[in-house]
Design an enzyme around this catalytic site. Structure first.
Site, PDB file in Angstrom:
ATOM      1  N   VAL A  60       0.600  -1.266   0.043  1.00 11.87           N
ATOM      2  CA  VAL A  60      -0.055   0.190  -0.072  1.00 11.87           C
ATOM      3  C   VAL A  60       0.962   1.214  -0.045  1.00 11.87           C
ATOM      4  O   VAL A  60       0.672   2.172  -0.638  1.00 11.87           O
ATOM      5  CB  VAL A  60      -1.064   0.100   1.183  1.00 11.87           C
ATOM      6  CG1 VAL A  60      -1.649   1.260   1.409  1.00 11.87           C
ATOM      7  CG2 VAL A  60      -1.983  -1.110   0.910  1.00 11.87           C
ATOM      8  N   ALA A  63       2.075   1.550  -3.704  1.00 11.03           N
ATOM      9  CA  ALA A  63       0.609   1.909  -4.536  1.00 11.03           C
ATOM     10  C   ALA A  63       0.373   3.346  -4.186  1.00 11.03           C
ATOM     11  O   ALA A  63       0.182   4.363  -4.998  1.00 11.03           O
ATOM     12  CB  ALA A  63      -0.483   1.345  -3.990  1.00 11.03           C
ATOM     13  N   GLU A  64       0.549   3.927  -2.985  1.00 12.36           N
ATOM     14  CA  GLU A  64      -0.047   5.418  -2.692  1.00 12.36           C
ATOM     15  C   GLU A  64       1.103   6.370  -2.995  1.00 12.36           C
ATOM     16  O   GLU A  64       0.839   7.410  -3.512  1.00 12.36           O
ATOM     17  CB  GLU A  64      -0.296   5.611  -1.087  1.00 12.36           C
ATOM     18  CG  GLU A  64      -0.733   6.995  -0.953  1.00 12.36           C
ATOM     19  CD  GLU A  64      -1.739   7.210   0.183  1.00 12.36           C
ATOM     20  OE1 GLU A  64      -2.217   8.236   0.416  1.00 12.36           O
ATOM     21  OE2 GLU A  64      -2.087   6.183   1.037  1.00 12.36           O
ATOM     22  N   SER A  65       2.444   5.688  -2.634  1.00 16.08           N
ATOM     23  CA  SER A  65       3.389   6.644  -3.098  1.00 16.08           C
ATOM     24  C   SER A  65       3.529   6.942  -4.846  1.00 16.08           C
ATOM     25  O   SER A  65       3.640   8.151  -5.182  1.00 16.08           O
ATOM     26  CB  SER A  65       4.866   5.970  -2.746  1.00 16.08           C
ATOM     27  OG  SER A  65       4.820   5.872  -1.505  1.00 16.08           O
TER      28      SER A  65
END
Length: 144
Positions: A60, A63-65
């Site tokens: 996650v 992904a968020e980065s």
């Protein structure tokens, strides 16, 4: 034609990543294309759970980065993005090597963006798929 409104290079992105979570877990941005952003993350002691497999939270973080960096690049000058919601489906375990994430836009609007991020292992098998919703804000709201 590129979806990115900010002309950031790999070097620009690397400078922005210094001394933040991305460097702590070993994330590297490897490619900026006209409509996606790609990065890698090692599967090692920083990113695995006690059982030796890739931690879902580490996926996650990748992904968020990637989605947030891409989202910021897709904003006009003076604007940026902040996360509103993220989900992740963990499809297979990974215990070694590197994983590669690719962030691609699903929706780029004036007030919101939605990004799809696919994370694969070195064999090209999907490890995780994620969807990230971002709010577009004026940067003066959070301090440049």
């Amino acid at each position: 034609m590129s979806i990115f409104q900010k002309n950031w290079t790999l070097e620009t992105v690397k400078k922005r990543m210094q001394s933040c979570m991305l460097t702590h877990v070993g994330i590297e941005i490897t490619n900026i294309s006209e409509d996606s952003l790609t990065g890698t993350m090692p599967v090692d002691h920083r990113t695995t759970q006690p059982f030796g497999i890739l931690h879902g939270g580490a996926s996650v973080v990748l992904a968020e980065s990637l989605g947030s960096l891409a989202g910021n690049m897709a904003c006009p000058e003076g604007y940026g993005v902040v996360g509103v919601e993220i989900n992740a489906n963990h499809l297979r375990k990974e215990t070694k090597g590197y994983v590669t994430g690719v962030a691609s836009p699903i929706h780029i609007g004036r007030r919101t963006q939605v990004w799809g991020i696919e994370i694969s292992n070195e064999e090209g098998k999907k490890v995780c798929v994620s969807r990230l919703t971002l709010a577009v804000i004026e940067l003066k709201e959070v301090g440049k």
